[in-house]
Design an enzyme around this catalytic site. Structure first.
Site, short mmCIF file in Angstrom:
data_model
loop_
_atom_site.label_atom_id
_atom_site.label_comp_id
_atom_site.label_asym_id
_atom_site.label_seq_id
_atom_site.Cartn_x
_atom_site.Cartn_y
_atom_site.Cartn_z
N CYS A 85 0.86 -1.18 0.00
CA CYS A 85 0.00 0.00 0.00
C CYS A 85 0.90 1.22 0.00
CB CYS A 85 -0.88 0.01 1.25
SG CYS A 85 -2.10 1.35 1.23
N CYS B 13 0.21 4.33 1.30
CA CYS B 13 -0.08 5.45 2.21
C CYS B 13 1.08 5.83 3.13
CB CYS B 13 -1.33 5.18 3.04
SG CYS B 13 -1.22 3.77 4.15
N CYS C 51 -3.72 6.16 -0.18
CA CYS C 51 -3.23 4.83 -0.55
C CYS C 51 -2.97 4.68 -2.04
CB CYS C 51 -4.23 3.77 -0.07
SG CYS C 51 -4.49 3.82 1.73
N LYS D 153 -12.00 -4.60 3.73
CA LYS D 153 -11.33 -3.65 4.62
C LYS D 153 -12.21 -2.42 4.77
CE LYS D 153 -7.19 -0.86 5.23
NZ LYS D 153 -5.82 -0.57 4.77
N ARG E 130 -1.95 4.73 12.45
CA ARG E 130 -1.50 5.86 11.62
C ARG E 130 -0.44 6.67 12.35
NH1 ARG E 130 -7.40 7.13 8.92
NH2 ARG E 130 -7.57 5.09 7.92
N ARG F 227 -10.54 8.06 3.95
CA ARG F 227 -10.38 6.94 3.01
C ARG F 227 -11.72 6.34 2.59
NH1 ARG F 227 -5.09 7.02 3.67
NH2 ARG F 227 -3.97 6.23 5.51
N GLU G 171 -16.84 -7.99 -2.14
CA GLU G 171 -15.40 -7.69 -2.15
C GLU G 171 -14.58 -8.97 -2.11
OE1 GLU G 171 -13.44 -5.27 -2.58
OE2 GLU G 171 -14.49 -3.39 -2.21
N LYS H 57 -11.11 -6.95 7.94
CA LYS H 57 -10.40 -6.00 8.77
C LYS H 57 -11.25 -4.76 8.99
CE LYS H 57 -6.51 -2.93 8.61
NZ LYS H 57 -5.59 -2.22 7.79
N SER I 234 -4.99 -1.99 15.33
CA SER I 234 -4.30 -1.16 16.34
C SER I 234 -5.25 -0.62 17.41
CB SER I 234 -3.57 -0.01 15.64
OG SER I 234 -4.48 0.79 14.90
N TYR J 117 -1.19 -7.54 17.30
CA TYR J 117 -0.05 -6.96 18.02
C TYR J 117 0.19 -7.70 19.33
CZ TYR J 117 -0.91 -3.48 14.48
OH TYR J 117 -1.11 -2.89 13.26
#
Ligand code: PBG
Length: 331
Positions: free
Chosen positions: A127, A129, A137, A202, A212, A224, A240, A255, A281, A320
């Protein structure tokens, strides 16, 4: 006080019989969480000896390649097979040039990891971005993000990742046709065996906020929503996924994960493809913040969340919490 006898009651089922001991509970457990399910994300930056903490994601750092390799070495013994790499370029420009530079930061990181621990499955995020000065992106014209001109740059980016040694490429840009663009470019260069993990469904989510900061990738104008999905749309998510499948994707993704468990389940019921879910995140930051205040038990909550994502139908979880959760599962 009188105690009711069986005779007073209609027949009922005793579901508690199989909950009485840890061994019984283990035997009838429907969902098994394993370190082998996890993919650990990392943010790689230029320099040496850099471990820059991300304030909104305690325990997550921007790492230089040497530090990244040290971290990745700890995952194998924990049973975590895979990493997902994001890059912080030395400089940004309108077309995100470092994204597809042969000596770009992710390309260097991939080569270093494959050199140090060849058994690690290296997945790269594809990507623009993090690399564009406007933070979108794709290629922009005015305030519009252009679809087809972006595809060529994404394909070049994926190819440089694979040439550096990446095992799987994961386009997260949400341009239409991105899986096809990557597949054609990889096949033409003889990489027909390299799988594509599509960020298929997404959503344009506020849960990406801490990422970010970590990736320094917030858009400089607008948002976005003209390319990522409307969080209200579950049926469109299936379209999708179907589109990525039609273009030859190998693994599909939903996601974020936690607010989209119904979407994970719907994809599981409809498609026989491996499903990855991204425990993003903001989901991690919420758990960390509550735990730091003493409001939640981090270990118990994180394992409960990861179990719920697996139970919803995900095969793989990008999280994470990967290293900690692997430790907790083996303790
Ligand atoms: C890049 C990308 C984003 C995330 C993964 N890849 C951010 C975004 O789309 O703005 C978010 C991951 C996370 O929040 O943990 N496009």
């Amino acid at each position: 006080m009188t105690v009711a006898t069986r005779l007073d009651l209609p027949p009922f089922t005793r579901l508690r019989r199989l909950r009485n001991t840890p061994a019984l509970r283990r035997m009838v457990r429907e969902t098994q969480l394993s370190p082998a399910d996890f993919i650990a994300p990392f943010f790689v930056t230029h320099g040496r000896g850099v471990r820059q903490p991300v304030s909104s994601m305690p325990g997550v750092f921007q790492l230089s390649v040497d530090e990244l390799v040290r971290e990745v070495r700890t995952l194998g013994p924990l049973g975590v097979p895979a990493v997902l790499l994001f890059g912080l370029p030395a400089s940004k420009d309108a077309l995100g040039s470092e994204a597809y530079a042969r000596d770009g930061i992710v390309q260097q990181a991939v080569a270093a990891i494959k050199d140090a621990t060849p058994e690690t499955v290296v997945v790269t995020d594809v990507c623009l971005c993090e690399y564009t000065d406007h933070g979108h992106c794709g290629v922009i014209e005015g305030d519009r993000v252009l679809n087809d001109p972006t595809l060529d740059l994404l394909a070049r980016m994926a190819l440089t990742h694979v040439e550096a040694g990446a095992d799987i490429v994961a386009p997260s840009d949400m341009m239409d046709g991105h899986v096809a663009a990557l597949r054609v470019a990889l096949d033409a260069a003889g990489h027909e065996q390299t799988p594509i993990l599509g960020y298929s469904a997404k959503f344009a989510s506020a849960f990406y906020g801490p990422f970010r900061e970590a990736a320094e990738s917030a858009p400089r104008f607008g948002d976005r929503r003209s390319y990522q999905m409307d969080p209200a749309n579950g049926r469109e998510a299936l379209r999708e996924v179907q589109a990525d499948i039609d273009e030859g994707v190998d693994i599909v993704m939903v996601k974020p994960a936690l607010s989209y468990l119904d979407v994970i389940r719907a994809v599981r019921d409809r498609f026989d493809f491996p499903i990855a879910a991204y425990n993003v995140s903001g989901e991690y930051a919420m758990v960390k913040a509550a735990a730091a205040n003493g409001w939640l038990d981090e270990r118990a909550v994180a394992l409960e969340i990861l179990t719920s994502i697996k139970r919803a139908g995900a095969d793989l979880i990008i999280t994470y919490h990967a290293a900690d959760a692997a430790r907790w599962l083996s303790a």
